[in-house]
Design an enzyme around this catalytic site. Structure first.
Site, mmCIF file in Angstrom:
data_model
loop_
_atom_site.group_PDB
_atom_site.id
_atom_site.type_symbol
_atom_site.label_atom_id
_atom_site.label_comp_id
_atom_site.label_asym_id
_atom_site.label_seq_id
_atom_site.Cartn_x
_atom_site.Cartn_y
_atom_site.Cartn_z
ATOM 1 N N LYS A 21 31.031 28.860 70.385
ATOM 2 C CA LYS A 21 32.014 28.619 71.443
ATOM 3 C C LYS A 21 32.446 27.168 71.319
ATOM 4 O O LYS A 21 31.679 26.250 71.619
ATOM 5 C CB LYS A 21 31.392 28.905 72.817
ATOM 6 N N ASP A 113 31.412 31.630 87.753
ATOM 7 C CA ASP A 113 32.425 32.643 87.394
ATOM 8 C C ASP A 113 31.728 33.991 87.229
ATOM 9 O O ASP A 113 31.825 34.633 86.182
ATOM 10 C CB ASP A 113 33.134 32.220 86.094
HETATM 11 N N1 LIG Z 1 26.721 35.406 73.000
HETATM 12 C C1 LIG Z 1 27.711 36.277 72.894
HETATM 13 N N2 LIG Z 1 27.538 37.452 72.253
HETATM 14 C C2 LIG Z 1 28.544 38.312 72.121
HETATM 15 N N3 LIG Z 1 29.789 38.115 72.589
HETATM 16 C C3 LIG Z 1 30.031 36.960 73.232
HETATM 17 C C4 LIG Z 1 29.009 35.985 73.422
HETATM 18 N N4 LIG Z 1 29.531 34.932 74.080
HETATM 19 C C5 LIG Z 1 30.815 35.237 74.310
HETATM 20 N N5 LIG Z 1 31.132 36.449 73.810
HETATM 21 C C6 LIG Z 1 32.453 37.111 73.851
HETATM 22 O O1 LIG Z 1 33.460 36.122 73.939
HETATM 23 C C7 LIG Z 1 34.199 36.253 75.163
HETATM 24 C C8 LIG Z 1 34.526 34.886 75.753
HETATM 25 O O2 LIG Z 1 33.325 34.148 75.964
HETATM 26 P P1 LIG Z 1 33.080 33.329 77.311
HETATM 27 O O3 LIG Z 1 31.834 32.540 77.131
HETATM 28 O O4 LIG Z 1 33.162 34.271 78.453
HETATM 29 O O5 LIG Z 1 34.285 32.308 77.283
HETATM 30 P P2 LIG Z 1 35.539 32.062 78.241
HETATM 31 O O6 LIG Z 1 35.233 30.758 78.883
HETATM 32 O O7 LIG Z 1 36.662 32.026 77.280
HETATM 33 O O8 LIG Z 1 35.617 33.201 79.221
HETATM 34 C C9 LIG Z 1 33.317 37.102 76.050
HETATM 35 O O9 LIG Z 1 34.065 37.844 76.964
HETATM 36 C C10 LIG Z 1 32.596 37.991 75.072
HETATM 37 O O10 LIG Z 1 33.397 39.103 74.712
HETATM 38 MG MG LIG Z 2 34.236 34.389 80.235
#
Ligand SMILES: Nc1ncnc2c1ncn2[C@@H]1O[C@H](COP(=O)(O)OP(=O)(O)O)[C@@H](O)[C@H]1O
Ligand SMILES: [Mg+2]
Length: 192
Positions: A21, A113
């Site tokens: 991320k 959130d």
């Molecule tokens: N550890 C993880 N394993 C699998 N999918 C993930 C993981 N972290 C994030 N994702 C995917 O990426 C998307 C966006 O991540 P998130 O941390 O929610 O960021 P944002 O701040 O953009 O909402 C999530 O909705 C999920 O589908």
């Molecule tokens: Mg998210």
């Protein structure tokens, strides 16, 4: 996998499936301030993930933290909100979601959130992701805001059940009182 402020990509860390991320530059912010914001949010999210895991909540283990990125375990499963586009939430899922939030709160973690878009159904159980807006707080009003967010996201009976299950799991009456209070205030604001 692209969000508003972060770019997510799959990669491999020491042979394990991982997600990176990365908080990308926002051109509308002054460069120095932008770096500070991205840096502090990254650090905060990594810290909260570690703390949540320590509290026994299912969430991605952090493999690596950079100035603007977190590399964490890739969780296999389905996003709850994606599933809810096809079917209704089950009572068991409501209870699980409420139990997780109660546990986070008792560890002094406010998610910031807490919606079905940040919950995953994995074979180990329900997992939480995305602590990017979270904080460390024992303030009941902050906690109530998490409850209100999920209640609204679920809506109707499911939303009310979520609050009841949260109370059963947390035994925190004050937070639930504040949920009603926040909703009253919101209605008042709408009326103007
Ligand atoms: N550890 C993880 N394993 C699998 N999918 C993930 C993981 N972290 C994030 N994702 C995917 O990426 C998307 C966006 O991540 P998130 O941390 O929610 O960021 P944002 O701040 O953009 O909402 C999530 O909705 C999920 O589908
Ligand atoms: Mg998210």
């Amino acid at each position: 996998m692209a969000g508003a402020e972060a770019v997510l990509r799959k990669l491999s860390v020491m042979g394990r499936k991982a997600v990176e991320k990365l908080r990308v530059e926002k051109k509308y912010r002054v460069a120095l301030l932008d770096r500070q914001i991205r840096g502090s949010r990254t650090k905060r999210e990594a810290r909260l993930l570690a703390r949540a895991k320590q509290a026994g909540v299912l969430c991605p283990v952090v493999y690596e933290v950079g100035e603007f990125f977190i590399r964490m375990k890739f969780l296999e499963g389905k996003m709850l909100h994606h599933e809810l586009g096809k079917r209704k939430i089950t009572r068991r899922e409501i209870k699980e979601a409420a139990g997780i939030l109660a546990r986070l709160h008792s560890a002094g973690i406010v998610h910031g959130d807490y919606t079905p878009a940040n919950l995953m159904l994995t074979k180990e159980g329900m997992a939480v992701i995305d602590f990017g807006l979270g904080s460390i707080s024992n303030d009941c009003e902050d906690k109530a805001t998490d409850v209100v967010t999920m209640k609204k996201a679920l809506g109707g009976m499911a939303g009310s059940r979520f609050v009841a299950e949260y109370l059963a799991a947390s035994k925190n009456r004050r937070v639930v009182e504040l949920v009603a209070e926040i909703e009253r205030r919101a209605r008042y604001m709408e009326r103007g």
